[in-house]
Scaffold this motif. Structure first.
Motif, PDB file in Angstrom:
ATOM      1  N   GLN A  22       0.810  -1.220   0.000  1.00  0.00           N
ATOM      2  CA  GLN A  22       0.000   0.000   0.000  1.00  0.00           C
ATOM      3  C   GLN A  22       0.842   1.269   0.000  1.00  0.00           C
ATOM      4  O   GLN A  22       0.360   2.317  -0.428  1.00  0.00           O
ATOM      5  CB  GLN A  22      -0.922   0.017   1.223  1.00  0.00           C
ATOM      6  N   LYS A 147      -0.050   5.885  -8.152  1.00  0.00           N
ATOM      7  CA  LYS A 147      -1.411   5.582  -8.606  1.00  0.00           C
ATOM      8  C   LYS A 147      -1.499   5.532 -10.125  1.00  0.00           C
ATOM      9  O   LYS A 147      -2.297   4.766 -10.677  1.00  0.00           O
ATOM     10  CB  LYS A 147      -2.387   6.619  -8.049  1.00  0.00           C
ATOM     11  N   GLN A 153      -4.930  -0.702  -8.504  1.00  0.00           N
ATOM     12  CA  GLN A 153      -5.028  -0.707  -7.045  1.00  0.00           C
ATOM     13  C   GLN A 153      -4.897   0.698  -6.469  1.00  0.00           C
ATOM     14  O   GLN A 153      -4.554   0.881  -5.299  1.00  0.00           O
ATOM     15  CB  GLN A 153      -3.948  -1.617  -6.440  1.00  0.00           C
ATOM     16  N   ASP A 155      -6.909   2.849  -5.398  1.00  0.00           N
ATOM     17  CA  ASP A 155      -7.721   3.215  -4.233  1.00  0.00           C
ATOM     18  C   ASP A 155      -7.092   2.780  -2.915  1.00  0.00           C
ATOM     19  O   ASP A 155      -7.436   3.316  -1.854  1.00  0.00           O
ATOM     20  CB  ASP A 155      -9.120   2.607  -4.352  1.00  0.00           C
ATOM     21  N   SER A 156      -6.189   1.805  -2.965  1.00  0.00           N
ATOM     22  CA  SER A 156      -5.575   1.303  -1.729  1.00  0.00           C
ATOM     23  C   SER A 156      -4.184   1.882  -1.483  1.00  0.00           C
ATOM     24  O   SER A 156      -3.598   1.656  -0.429  1.00  0.00           O
ATOM     25  CB  SER A 156      -5.484  -0.224  -1.772  1.00  0.00           C
ATOM     26  N   LYS A 158      -1.355   4.567  -0.578  1.00  0.00           N
ATOM     27  CA  LYS A 158      -1.234   5.744   0.274  1.00  0.00           C
ATOM     28  C   LYS A 158       0.236   6.106   0.429  1.00  0.00           C
ATOM     29  O   LYS A 158       1.119   5.272   0.241  1.00  0.00           O
ATOM     30  CB  LYS A 158      -1.848   5.480   1.647  1.00  0.00           C
TER      31      LYS A 158
END
Length: 228
Positions: A22, A147, A153, A155-156, A158
């Motif tokens: 992530q 991103k 992926q 949205d996950s 960070k």
């Protein structure tokens, strides 16, 4: 050194995405390593070299990198901030600290109501909130790049460094807001004067300003090694 084809890059992205990472910082680090390594080999060697990379960058290894990033960055921020705070009490910078304190004392002596003392504390709290938004804006590049690469992926994903820094900034805001509201509500309900409020507001304001200024200096140091 050759350029990887789009199909090869898709294989790289798929292999890294399967690890369930992530942290944008780790995703980009692993991705850059994969690409730079594979560019050194011919197309017919791609599958074998990708498999070799997968043996090294296992699920557990990559998640250990992610966990270590979180732990080390937190420790580094705290360590650097403490160094900055201590420097304010060195002779070369002590005059600035005393000057700031004298200004706050002068302001505090001219305040006349409990609400004004509370407002004095809310000023540095508001500055900390603004600083946190500024950091989110300036350090968004890592997140955007990750991103764009790992769009499936996104949205996950960070930015761990940004989250840690922002949390460090707003932690006193969240804590002190609750603490301040207790006497504020009590005074409004019972119409009583809190005798120590001037002294407490002065100490809190000074502490919050030193906290924010020291974090800003730490942020400037870290910004030299992180995308702006």
């Amino acid at each position: 050194m050759r350029q990887l084809s789009e199909i090869e890059l898709q294989h790289v992205r798929h292999a890294i995405s399967a690890k369930g990472l992530q942290a944008a910082e780790i995703l980009l680090e692993v991705y850059d390593h994969y690409v730079s390594h594979l560019q050194e080999y011919k197309a017919e060697e791609f599958d074998a070299e990708l498999a070799a990379l997968e043996e090294k960058f296992t699920y557990g290894y990559c998640h250990a990198l992610q966990a270590n990033l979180q732990k080390s960055f937190k420790a580094e921020i705290s360590r650097n901030q403490w160094k900055v705070v201590r420097s304010y009490f060195c002779f070369s910078r002590l005059i600035y600290s005393l000057g700031l304190l004298s200004i706050l004392v002068t302001v505090s002596m001219n305040l006349k109501s409990d609400e004004q003392y509370l407002i004095m504390v809310y000023v540095p709290l508001s500055l900390l909130v603004g600083f946190s938004l500024f950091v989110l804006l300036k350090w968004r590049k890592n997140l955007k790049i990750a991103k764009d690469i790992f769009i499936e992926q996104k949205d996950s994903i960070k930015s761990v460094t940004t989250e840690i820094m922002v949390l460090k900034i707003i932690l006193p805001v969240l804590s002190l807001n609750a603490i301040i509201m207790i006497p504020k509500t009590f005074l409004a309900t019972h119409d009583l004067s809190f005798a120590l409020l001037p002294q407490i507001s002065l100490v809190l304001t000074m502490a919050l300003l030193l906290y924010g200024i020291s974090l800003f200096e730490v942020w400037k140091i870290k910004s030299k090694s992180l995308p702006a």
